[in-house]
Structure formats: C-alpha cells, structure tokens
Scaffold this active site. Structure first.
Site, PDB file in Angstrom:
ATOM      1  N   GLU A 189      -3.106   7.573  -4.213  1.00 19.18           N
ATOM      2  CA  GLU A 189      -3.052   6.323  -3.445  1.00 19.18           C
ATOM      3  C   GLU A 189      -2.986   5.123  -4.378  1.00 19.18           C
ATOM      4  O   GLU A 189      -3.655   5.101  -5.408  1.00 19.18           O
ATOM      5  CB  GLU A 189      -4.299   6.225  -2.557  1.00 19.18           C
ATOM      6  CG  GLU A 189      -4.315   4.991  -1.658  1.00 19.18           C
ATOM      7  CD  GLU A 189      -5.643   4.845  -0.903  1.00 19.18           C
ATOM      8  OE1 GLU A 189      -5.684   5.120   0.299  1.00 19.18           O
ATOM      9  OE2 GLU A 189      -6.641   4.462  -1.545  1.00 19.18           O
ATOM     10  N   TYR A 213       0.856  -1.195   0.000  1.00 20.78           N
ATOM     11  CA  TYR A 213       0.000   0.000   0.000  1.00 20.78           C
ATOM     12  C   TYR A 213       0.886   1.236   0.000  1.00 20.78           C
ATOM     13  O   TYR A 213       1.898   1.279   0.709  1.00 20.78           O
ATOM     14  CB  TYR A 213      -0.891   0.015   1.253  1.00 20.78           C
ATOM     15  CG  TYR A 213      -1.619   1.326   1.455  1.00 20.78           C
ATOM     16  CD1 TYR A 213      -2.891   1.512   0.943  1.00 20.78           C
ATOM     17  CD2 TYR A 213      -1.012   2.389   2.128  1.00 20.78           C
ATOM     18  CE1 TYR A 213      -3.561   2.718   1.100  1.00 20.78           C
ATOM     19  CE2 TYR A 213      -1.667   3.603   2.294  1.00 20.78           C
ATOM     20  CZ  TYR A 213      -2.945   3.763   1.774  1.00 20.78           C
ATOM     21  OH  TYR A 213      -3.596   4.958   1.925  1.00 20.78           O
TER      22      TYR A 213
END
Ligand code: GDP
Ligand code: MN
Length: 387
Positions: A189, A101
C-alpha cells in the site's frame, strides 16, 4: 510479517518504484548526520508498525539542523498507539502537488488480487471508501495474466488522475503489483502516492505485509522482522518451531492441534476465564516437546493457572504424561495445572500422572470440567485435592 515504512520503501525501490532518498537512524546525532547527507529540507519520520503517525506527531518537516535535533529528540521514545519509537527514517522532503492512494491485496472471496486506487490520498482511506465510494477504484486482476500496463493506465484514467501523470501512475501501479507478487506480500500500500510540482510520481509512504509462510523463499526478507518489537516469548517459540500466540489473559493453554486449542480457548472463555496464550504442541508431541511447551507457557509471568488439553490420536497420552512429569522435574512450576487426557492411551497416561504425585496437578475428564477447574484455580479458589 509487517515491514516498517523504510523497509517497504527499500523493497519498492528494488522493483523500480520511485521513493525519496533517506536513511534509518536510532539517535539524534545520527539523525543530524543523515539529514546532512540526504540534504535539507528533510522529513523526520517515526518507524513503527502502525498507521496515523502524522496525526500523532510522528512525522515532522525540518528545514535545518536545529529543527532535526528538536524533532528527532521529540519523536524518539514517543509512544504511538502503544508502539514505542526506536527508529527514525530521515528522508529528503518532497514538494507535493497531489496525494493519491494505491494498494494491492488478495481478495479472498473473489480469489483474485485486488488493486485499489484513489485520487483522494493522504487521508484515511476507510473514510473515502465509506463517504465517497465512487472515488475508490477497485479492480480485480487475473492472477495468471498479472496486471497489464493497459489495465494500469485504465485504472489511473478511471480514477481521474491528471492526464499528464497517467503514465507515471500506471508505472507505479504495475511496480506495486510486481512487489506484491514477487515478494509474496499479502498487502502493498502507498498512502500517499504523490505527484510533485515537477510531475514526478513517488511513494511517500509504504505499508507492506509479507506472507510468513512464503518467507523461506525470500532469504533477503527474513532479516526484516522487527524483532525488537516482537514479543520475546513469541520470538522464542518461532525459533523453536512452536505455534504460540500471546493473549492478554492469565490462563495458560496448551493443546495438540490448532482446532482443539481454539475450542479450548472458547470453553475457557465460556467458563468465565481469560486465556493468556494460544499454544499448539502439534501432532506427535513427544516428551521433549511438552517440556519445551511448559517452559514457554511459564515464561509469561501473567499465567496463574495452566490448562493442558490433550486429545490422543497419533499423540499418545502416556507420552504426554511422561513429558509433563519430566517438565515438572526440570521446571518445578509454582502455578496449578489442570490436565485433561483423552484418546490414545489415556488410561495409561492418567495412571502415570497419578503415580508421579505431581504437586499442584489436577485431573479432569471432560473439557468443560477442565475449563471450570482452571478458571477457579486462576481465581485462587480451591477445587479439591490434586489427582
Ligand atoms: P502516516 O501518517 O503514518 O500515514 O505517515 P505518512 O508517511 O503518510 O506521512 C503523513 C503525512 O505527512 C503525509 O500524508 C504528508 O502529507 C506528510 N508528509 C510526509 N512526507 C512529506 C514530505 O516529504 N513533504 C511534505 N510536504 N509532506 C510530507
Ligand atoms: Mn501514510
């Protein structure tokens, strides 16, 4: 402004982040053609401005044409948490060895960009932050110096990525920071940022929010707004340069100045009502602007009554009254209006309204009185004679 996954990936690619080849489509037939072009196996992905598409059944692997037809047919038109799927992204499927992530956002309290990274990717990152916070690396960046390669290497290494991909992950972080900075994003993101069995580091998903206030600096990005999913009244307001936000209630609100509009929302809520919108007519509202605003308010058919709350300063109440009278001539509203005029030329404004004898317009002297009246009117109760 939020971007769809594939639009975010196109921005990523421009800044050197690795992504898989893919094509956006809107029909099953085009999905089949696109799949043949990017090469099987493919992933069929719903393009909606909401996360958790995988869990909702909006992300499916397809090994051949039959499967593409099946998945594209199922996903097009699907409702994912209130978002209807109109576009699919057909992407060449990747083999996955690890899912990480990564994100960059602005930490307002620290007044600095914040890079977040975790080797626990592909899952809900809030869960990681809550249950195993030590696995979520958070690192502030000096906004003047930017994210250096050395810092990015440190983040990857502290995060515990496999030694052979530290460089690759650092490259991805630097590129993600570059997208954030150069495109004036408020959030970039990647979840998951994957490592393939060939040890390639790639963005398998994207979430990008651009700062609307900086869009004028990026003419290329302006066309990316998902106007199909935008509320048509909000879109019109944007085109006309009016501050308008749609809400869920049935009382139309108009004020001049964001602060006054916000307090108007509060007093209406306090009086037991539910605002249908936020509409700021702005400073120096002239007659034409008022007419435009009334038109916008009434375009929302849920509106049962309208509260006009004007505090005259630069904006003169007599001018607002004239605008309202002109608007009523044009639009002939069928719902009641409560008008509170206070400040510059308020006496003159109220006199104009009274003389015009507009049907269905009620005067109020204070904000609380106005709120109570409009809530009663929206509920179909009588509040005495119009004034
Ligand atoms: P989200 O659910 O909206 O976050 O959509 P994602 O794009 O993140 O996809 C959800 C999940 O589908 C990912 O976490 C992956 O596990 C899986 N997935 C997506 N693309 C691929 C792919 O190319 N290959 C494989 N094997 N899995 C994929
Ligand atoms: Mn994802």
């Amino acid at each position: 402004m939020d971007l769809l996954e594939y639009q975010g990936k196109q921005l990523f690619a421009r800044h050197g982040l690795r992504v898989s080849q893919g094509l956006p489509v809107t029909t099953v037939e085009d999905a089949v053609t696109a799949a043949a072009e990017v090469g099987y196996p493919v992933v069929v992905k719903a393009q909606v401005l909401i996360g958790g598409r995988g869990k909702a059944g909006g992300v499916k692997l397809a090994a051949d044409e039959t499967e593409v037809r099946e998945h594209a047919g199922n996903i097009l038109g699907m409702d994912i948490k209130g978002h209807t799927v109109r576009t699919l992204w057909i992407e060449h499927a990747s083999d996955i060895a690890s899912e990480y992530y990564a994100s960059v956002l602005l930490d307002r309290s620290a007044k600095k960009p914040l890079v977040m990274f975790s080797v626990e990717g592909g899952v809900d990152i809030e869960e990681v932050a809550e249950q195993t916070p030590e696995k979520l690396i958070r690192r502030h960046v000096d906004p003047l110096a930017g994210l250096s390669r050395a810092e990015a290497v440190e983040i990857a290494s502290d995060g515990g990525v496999d030694a052979d991909v530290i460089e690759g992950v650092a490259d991805a972080l630097v590129a993600l920071y570059e997208v954030w900075l150069q495109e004036d994003a408020t959030l970039t993101e990647i979840n998951p940022l994957i490592v393939t069995p060939e040890r390639e580091v790639k963005a398998l998903d994207s979430k990008v929010s651009l700062d609307d206030n900086a869009l004028y600096r990026h003419p290329d990005n302006q066309s990316l707004s998902d106007s199909e999913n935008e509320d048509p009244i909000e879109r019109r307001a944007k085109e006309e340069g009016v501050q308008y936000v749609k809400l869920d209630g049935d009382i139309g609100i108009l004020g001049n100045g964001a602060g006054l509009v916000m307090s108007t929302l509060d007093v209406v809520a306090q009086a037991g009502g539910s605002p249908a919108n936020f509409l700021d007519a702005g400073g120096g509202s002239n007659a034409e602007k008022i007419e435009q605003a009334v038109d916008l308010l009434l375009a929302n058919h849920a509106v049962k009554a309208v509260l006009f709350n004007i505090f005259g300063g630069i904006t003169r109440c007599d001018e607002v009254a004239q605008g309202l009278i002109a608007a009523f001539e044009q639009i002939k509203p069928s719902v009641p209006f409560v008008v509170r005029l206070d400040g510059t030329n308020d006496v003159e404004g109220r006199r104009l309204l009274q003389e015009a004898e507009l049907p269905n317009v009620y005067a109020a002297k204070t904000m609380n009185e106005a709120a109570e009246k409009v809530v009663a009117l929206a509920a179909g109760q009588s509040v005495g004679a119009p004034a």
